[in-house]
Design a protein around this motif. Sequence first.
Motif, PDB file in Angstrom:
ATOM      1  N   ASN A 141       0.822  -1.207   0.000  1.00  0.00           N
ATOM      2  CA  ASN A 141       0.000   0.000   0.000  1.00  0.00           C
ATOM      3  C   ASN A 141       0.864   1.270   0.000  1.00  0.00           C
ATOM      4  O   ASN A 141       2.039   1.220   0.354  1.00  0.00           O
ATOM      5  CB  ASN A 141      -0.906  -0.011   1.224  1.00  0.00           C
ATOM      6  CG  ASN A 141      -2.109  -0.917   1.026  1.00  0.00           C
ATOM      7  OD1 ASN A 141      -2.288  -1.505  -0.038  1.00  0.00           O
ATOM      8  ND2 ASN A 141      -2.930  -1.016   2.035  1.00  0.00           N
ATOM      9  N   PRO A 142       0.265   2.405  -0.373  1.00  0.00           N
ATOM     10  CA  PRO A 142       1.022   3.655  -0.359  1.00  0.00           C
ATOM     11  C   PRO A 142       1.592   3.916   1.026  1.00  0.00           C
ATOM     12  O   PRO A 142       0.916   3.725   2.026  1.00  0.00           O
ATOM     13  CB  PRO A 142      -0.017   4.707  -0.720  1.00  0.00           C
ATOM     14  CG  PRO A 142      -1.163   3.991  -1.287  1.00  0.00           C
ATOM     15  CD  PRO A 142      -1.111   2.590  -0.822  1.00  0.00           C
ATOM     16  N   ARG A 159       1.457  -0.334  -4.801  1.00  0.00           N
ATOM     17  CA  ARG A 159       1.089   1.083  -4.763  1.00  0.00           C
ATOM     18  C   ARG A 159       2.101   1.899  -3.977  1.00  0.00           C
ATOM     19  O   ARG A 159       2.111   3.104  -4.027  1.00  0.00           O
ATOM     20  CB  ARG A 159      -0.291   1.258  -4.112  1.00  0.00           C
ATOM     21  CG  ARG A 159      -1.424   0.524  -4.806  1.00  0.00           C
ATOM     22  CD  ARG A 159      -2.755   0.942  -4.211  1.00  0.00           C
ATOM     23  NE  ARG A 159      -3.865   0.154  -4.725  1.00  0.00           N
ATOM     24  CZ  ARG A 159      -4.309  -0.963  -4.161  1.00  0.00           C
ATOM     25  NH1 ARG A 159      -3.739  -1.419  -3.056  1.00  0.00           N
ATOM     26  NH2 ARG A 159      -5.322  -1.619  -4.672  1.00  0.00           N
ATOM     27  N   ASN A 182       3.747   5.454  -6.586  1.00  0.00           N
ATOM     28  CA  ASN A 182       4.063   6.875  -6.688  1.00  0.00           C
ATOM     29  C   ASN A 182       5.458   7.052  -7.273  1.00  0.00           C
ATOM     30  O   ASN A 182       5.737   8.056  -7.898  1.00  0.00           O
ATOM     31  CB  ASN A 182       4.025   7.523  -5.309  1.00  0.00           C
ATOM     32  CG  ASN A 182       2.637   7.481  -4.734  1.00  0.00           C
ATOM     33  OD1 ASN A 182       1.668   7.538  -5.469  1.00  0.00           O
ATOM     34  ND2 ASN A 182       2.546   7.352  -3.431  1.00  0.00           N
TER      35      ASN A 182
END
Lengths: 219, 263
Positions: A141-142, A159, A182
Amino acid sequence: MSLTESSPVQVKADRNGFILVPDPAATFESIVEYMELRLEQSHDFFHKTDMVLDLRARSLRTDEIASLYDKLYEKARVKIVEVRLSDDLSFAVEGELRRLRGSRRGDAEEAQDPPIVVRNTCRSGVRIVSPSDCVILGDVNPGAEIVAAGDVVVFGTLRGLAHAGAGGERSARIWALSIEPNQLRIADLVAVPPKGGKPTPKRFEVAEIQNGTIQVVTA
Amino acid sequence: MAGKTIVVTSGKGGVGKTTTVANLGTTLAKKKHSVVMIDTDIGLRNLDVVMGLENRIVYNLVDVIEGKCRKEQAMIRDRKLPNLYIIPAAQTREKNSVTPEQMKTLCGDLSAEFDFVIIDCPAGIEQGFKNAIAGADTALVVTTPEVSAIRDADRVIGLLEASLLKNIHLIINRLNVKMVKRGDSMSTDDILALLSVPLLGVVPESEEVVVSTNRGVPLVHERGSKAGAAFRRIAARLNGENIAPDEDGSDGFFGRMKRLIWN
């Protein structure tokens, strides 16, 4: 030094071999010193034996364990095969220590280390550092960071941040069922995904360095 | 039998933790359960304001923990419901005047007497958060459909899992159905795909929430409110009832027809 009750390490024997029990009050230096003396005094007796290090009473740092391991091996080819941390937690030392030393020296043998496998989703705030490859069975996850000297493999959606080839290995790659991060890093390169929609992958995606830039290939 | 101890948390501030606590507590009390709500946001208390009980505070959570009063003295009874109490936070103290062990003991004592102990957690992941989750057996993570709130919720879920609190549910607050339909906002499915924890309910965005907060009367007291109805459904699910999932505008004609018939 006399081998009495107050010695910094007790050497016990059982059916499977020897057990080293460091005294809770002993310093690390006194433990090493005592063990060297003990091996010297009875050189042949302990030669090439396997020992279990019992740290239930006196804990040692990993670098201390590694250093003790080296000392015993140099002195009398004694191998610490297992470290007992608590009644229900012990680990086999062999692979662990080799990895420790491999990453310190940074030599070629580290590529042969077994990969670190994470069996759940990596949420924000988690940082996983692997001296070899890293396999995540879940999403990244981010806000989570995966750093590996080798490849990063994610059986889920990537992510968060993944850095493959963190030691400078430019041939390292990042594999994931879907790559939507990102930022991607491979060796000394950093890539930011282009704005806008991207095609949904059929099976998986790979990020690798092609012609000096990071490319994500949908397979 | 010991009651349920539920912590309502989020990571990010302003997503509706206190509103959720007030409405769930009120709903459960209306269903004749005995409920106590604890505000652990020491230094920034506001559960008492949302409940409209600010002027009745004599003792607070820190007084109970420090033994200055019995816990019964710090419990303030709700104006409408005789089986609903709140323990307010201290406003003039700091978060580290309470330890996780003390909270654990208090929650244990309270859950022996009450059906539900609902803990309002402060924003952030520091001492106050650790205190709030220490005694809980269930966690409700509140998030809004914003990237920042979801990011913080993800972090909080990770921390809850790390502290071996396995019973974690998600509440999505302030979902704007029109924006989801336009594609301008994350949908329930998007959020669930990322956070991967079971969804307890979705609360639609509503101006009534602000009005009720300012008046100090929880929304669930009002019959016509959609957000209030969503909180009632969440409370029912929390109570083990099996209720159809909430609408988020993505279930089309049939769902809308069903809603027309039901209301």
